[in-house]
Design a protein around this motif. Structure first.
Motif, PDB file in Angstrom:
ATOM      1  N   TYR A 107      19.901  25.012  33.291  1.00 18.82           N
ATOM      2  CA  TYR A 107      21.132  24.316  32.857  1.00 18.82           C
ATOM      3  C   TYR A 107      21.112  24.301  31.335  1.00 18.82           C
ATOM      4  N   GLU A 153      27.854  23.230  32.742  1.00 18.75           N
ATOM      5  CA  GLU A 153      28.700  24.428  32.634  1.00 18.75           C
ATOM      6  C   GLU A 153      28.300  25.457  33.684  1.00 18.75           C
ATOM      7  N   ASN A 154      27.046  25.373  34.137  1.00 22.82           N
ATOM      8  CA  ASN A 154      26.613  26.335  35.166  1.00 22.82           C
ATOM      9  C   ASN A 154      25.635  25.656  36.125  1.00 22.82           C
ATOM     10  N   ASN A 180      28.115  26.073  43.207  1.00 25.70           N
ATOM     11  CA  ASN A 180      27.852  27.506  43.303  1.00 25.70           C
ATOM     12  C   ASN A 180      28.286  27.959  44.690  1.00 25.70           C
ATOM     13  N   GLN A 225      30.196  32.418  28.023  1.00 21.19           N
ATOM     14  CA  GLN A 225      30.846  32.676  29.318  1.00 21.19           C
ATOM     15  C   GLN A 225      30.030  33.645  30.170  1.00 21.19           C
ATOM     16  N   PHE A 240      27.045  31.742  31.581  1.00 18.96           N
ATOM     17  CA  PHE A 240      27.357  30.847  32.699  1.00 18.96           C
ATOM     18  C   PHE A 240      27.535  31.666  33.986  1.00 18.96           C
ATOM     19  N   LYS A 241      28.157  32.822  33.841  1.00 23.33           N
ATOM     20  CA  LYS A 241      28.375  33.702  35.002  1.00 23.33           C
ATOM     21  C   LYS A 241      27.010  34.210  35.514  1.00 23.33           C
ATOM     22  N   ALA A 282      24.156  32.787  35.349  1.00 23.81           N
ATOM     23  CA  ALA A 282      23.416  31.728  36.059  1.00 23.81           C
ATOM     24  C   ALA A 282      23.888  31.639  37.514  1.00 23.81           C
ATOM     25  N   HIS A 283      25.216  31.778  37.726  1.00 19.38           N
ATOM     26  CA  HIS A 283      25.743  31.767  39.106  1.00 19.38           C
ATOM     27  C   HIS A 283      25.125  32.913  39.901  1.00 19.38           C
TER      28      HIS A 283
END
Ligand code: PMV
Length: 361
Positions: free
Chosen positions: A33, A43-44, A183, A238, A241-242, A244-245
């Motif tokens: 995080y 944010e993620n 998620n 951005q 964050f993507k 991390a998903h």
């Protein structure tokens, strides 16, 4: 669940005084995080191993009072501690909507850690989750509304409150793996609180070991709060964050299959990406120390010459968490003693392992 569901609707103050006590562990994130929105919304998504030995033990004694001001004293390892008060004051202000009784009682908060205070191990996760759990036990006594008596509500609200104290603290209530942040691949995942990871976990991860190498016990030059803020307008935010998903979704598959080579790749990449975000913030900063890099290189060399699956992760600091399967305990501890302890401050390290979460004492 929405934040509204966590507001205590009706309560009595029949108890003049009483006390509750919890031990709550630290946790180490595998997917990190880093970056948050208002009210500690991440944010993620992230996922962590709950630890077993590194804990905060907190006793809260509550005594009814007449006025409506916040009133509390903090004791750390038996000594009155003024330095912790502002953080707890802010915490109380953030959570009072959800716990209106906070103004009806004076609280004596008595806290201590099982790990040395000056170890550079962040105690905010274990510390904030321990207070949140104590307050939940008090709420349970004062609540007058029939609840569907499920432990889930207790844990979810404890995690929700802990999050408002310090984001990653919301992952310290339960074990062994906890996900925080929505998620797609994790049913019931939430930005508001951590949820126990309910997917399949291969026996390779049973009693997974975490030996924490204390490279630098000093105060960090840049706090996590500032670090999170620097993700606003960060040029790579951005994409990060993507990523991390995606890493969380992939890790879910790896946890089920027990593929340790793939586990190592995600965990080490996450640690280095976290620090890469720090180095590419404006202003930029570096929390790793030369010895952090020495240790990383030694771990890579050791893996290259043995078939060990030992790997590292980092939190927002210079210390190194050395992660390895229980079956490798002997060889990895030998390796740590022979090749890594000399990079630790005063040769200090802490042996821990994956744990089951907090418990009431
Ligand atoms: O909970 P905070 O605000 O101290 O942030 C912690 C962030 C990291 O430890 C770097 C990563 C994580 O997910 O725990």
């Amino acid at each position: 669940m929405t934040a509204q569901d966590f507001i205590l609707k009706s309560y009595h103050t029949n108890f003049e005084t009483g006390s509750v006590k919890w031990a709550s562990p630290s946790n180490i994130a595998l997917v990190k995080y880093w970056g948050k929105k208002k009210d500690q919304i991440p944010e993620n998504p992230s996922i962590s191993f709950t630890l077993s030995n590194c804990k905060t033990i907190t006793e809260v004694t509550y005594t009814k009072k007449e006025d409506k001001e916040f009133s509390f004293d903090v004791y750390f390892e038996g000594e009155k501690n003024e330095a912790f008060k502002p953080k707890i004051q802010t915490f109380f202000e953030r959570i009072e909507t959800y716990m209106p009784f906070l103004r009806d009682y004076h609280f004596k908060i008595d806290t201590s850690n099982t790990f040395p205070h000056s170890s550079g191990i962040a105690s905010s996760a274990s510390g904030m989750s321990a207070i949140a759990l104590c307050l939940m036990s008090i709420e349970d006594k004062l609540n007058t509304v029939e609840r569907s008596s499920d432990i889930n509500y207790f844990n979810q609200k404890a995690s929700f409150l802990a999050r408002l104290g310090s984001g990653s603290a919301c992952r310290s209530i339960e074990g062994e793996l906890v996900v925080w942040g929505e998620n797609e691949s994790i049913a019931d995942s939430s930005d508001l609180f951590g949820v126990k990871f309910e997917g399949d976990v291969h026996s390779n991860f049973k009693n997974y070991q975490d030996t924490i190498l204390l490279v630098d016990k000093g105060e960090k030059q840049v706090s996590s709060t500032v670090g999170h803020q620097l993700m606003y307008g960060h040029p790579f935010a951005q994409e990060r964050f993507k990523q991390a998903h995606d890493n969380l979704a992939n890790l879910k598959t790896i946890l089920a299959s027990g593929n340790l080579n793939e586990f190592v790749k995600i965990v080490e990449s996450e640690a280095l990406t976290l620090h890469a975000m720090m180095m590419t913030s404006m202003p930029y900063f570096i929390l790793m120390k030369p010895n952090t890099l020495e240790i990383i290189n030694k771990i890579w060399a050791f893996r290259a010459k043995t078939d060990s699956k030992v790997c590292f992760t980092l939190d927002a600091g210079a210390n190194v968490h050395v992660l390895y399967p229980e079956s490798e305990t002997e060889i990895v501890l030998e390796f740590i003693k022979n090749e890594l302890v000399s990079y630790c401050q005063n040769e200090h390290y802490i042996c821990d392992q994956i744990g089951l979460g907090a418990n009431q004492i």
